[in-house]
Design an enzyme around this catalytic site. Sequence first.
Site, PDB file in Angstrom:
ATOM      1  N   GLU A 139       1.030  -1.288  -0.001  1.00  0.00           N
ATOM      2  CA  GLU A 139      -0.037   0.037  -0.153  1.00  0.00           C
ATOM      3  C   GLU A 139       1.024   1.329  -0.503  1.00  0.00           C
ATOM      4  O   GLU A 139       1.637   1.574   0.726  1.00  0.00           O
ATOM      5  CB  GLU A 139      -0.755  -0.100   0.763  1.00  0.00           C
ATOM      6  CG  GLU A 139      -2.390   1.431   1.081  1.00  0.00           C
ATOM      7  CD  GLU A 139      -2.578   0.985   2.875  1.00  0.00           C
ATOM      8  OE1 GLU A 139      -3.692   1.696   2.590  1.00  0.00           O
ATOM      9  OE2 GLU A 139      -2.470  -0.592   3.204  1.00  0.00           O
TER      10      GLU A 139
ATOM     11  N   ASP B  30      -4.954   9.123   9.036  1.00  0.00           N
ATOM     12  CA  ASP B  30      -4.132   8.647   9.521  1.00  0.00           C
ATOM     13  C   ASP B  30      -3.493   9.643  11.192  1.00  0.00           C
ATOM     14  O   ASP B  30      -3.938  10.249  11.742  1.00  0.00           O
ATOM     15  CB  ASP B  30      -3.155   9.095   8.773  1.00  0.00           C
ATOM     16  CG  ASP B  30      -3.313   9.404   7.116  1.00  0.00           C
ATOM     17  OD1 ASP B  30      -3.456   7.593   7.028  1.00  0.00           O
ATOM     18  OD2 ASP B  30      -2.889   9.370   6.878  1.00  0.00           O
TER      19      ASP B  30
ATOM     20  N   TYR C 237     -11.468  -3.997   3.487  1.00  0.00           N
ATOM     21  CA  TYR C 237     -10.757  -4.147   5.028  1.00  0.00           C
ATOM     22  C   TYR C 237     -11.436  -3.747   6.128  1.00  0.00           C
ATOM     23  O   TYR C 237     -11.827  -2.451   5.876  1.00  0.00           O
ATOM     24  CB  TYR C 237      -9.799  -2.464   3.884  1.00  0.00           C
ATOM     25  CG  TYR C 237      -8.796  -1.779   4.933  1.00  0.00           C
ATOM     26  CD1 TYR C 237      -8.693  -1.973   6.353  1.00  0.00           C
ATOM     27  CD2 TYR C 237      -7.338  -1.003   3.756  1.00  0.00           C
ATOM     28  CE1 TYR C 237      -7.584  -1.214   6.716  1.00  0.00           C
ATOM     29  CE2 TYR C 237      -6.543  -0.258   5.411  1.00  0.00           C
ATOM     30  CZ  TYR C 237      -5.891  -0.787   6.740  1.00  0.00           C
ATOM     31  OH  TYR C 237      -5.400  -0.310   6.663  1.00  0.00           O
TER      32      TYR C 237
END
Length: 301
Positions: free
Chosen positions: A86, A97, A211
């Site tokens: 990734e 993040d 995911y």
Amino acid sequence: MSRSLSYIAFIAIAFIAIAFIAFSILDINYLAPKNYIMISVSAQFEQLRAKGQAALIPFLTAGDPDLDTTAKALSVLDQNGADLIELGIPYSDPLADGPVIQAAATRALNQGTTFARVMSMLHSVAPHLRSPVILFTYYNPILNMGIEKFLQSIYDAGARGLVVPDLPLEESEVLLQPAAEIGIEVILLIAPTSPPERMKAIAEKSQGFIYVVSTTGVTGMRDQMAKGAKEMIENLRTLTDKPIGVGFGISRPEHARQVIEWNADAAIVGSAIVKRLAHEGGLIEVAELCASLKRAIGHVG
């Protein structure tokens, strides 16, 4: 003076010997001369399932500490256990993040990293990788460029998958359909807070794999895996036979092994890789971690 020179020569020879041993053990080849046929994310999972293997998916931030190092790191990961990789496109407002990857994105942007430069680097490296590359980016840059232009650009550069963490499920079809036509698989995320009906809808639409976000909050390293991830995997197994990857919080070999024992198909590791790559000697540390993670997940079933 002669003794000083002899001592310096001895230190230099010792350093070269240590580096040679490390590179021999860890199979580091920055040139990666072989050309591979770039396969899809789905095809990679099919091959791994046929071998009874789980997938290791490490994450890098493109351009941190610089794009030359990113190119080398892609090859290092590919040669030391990665099954898919990734690659994050640095963005100024990375909401999903954690601090490690946010800092990496800031450093990359300060270095002058742009989408065009990342694509140029990837175009030169991707043909030499066995691992399909999955790009990680936010929705706004895609909209600014234009969906079809963006998708065609990343496909031509060698990417075969795409993760967009802030893509609303309700708007996903606008991206999913043209991506499928071009050859990019869009991987959708399922959060711990997703109700069952939403989990089912996401599982049906996600391409390549699903995911699973193991915990609420942003990416980052944690001491132990959230046990709620086990229940999410179990619930998904009743809804779909698509591969399931688990990320957010995996930083150690025992974490990766845990999610595979919970019946996931892949362990996704980000902050632990990015943190090691940020300082001198990072490529060797990344190789060591990647190899240890792959050994930990071993065979499944």
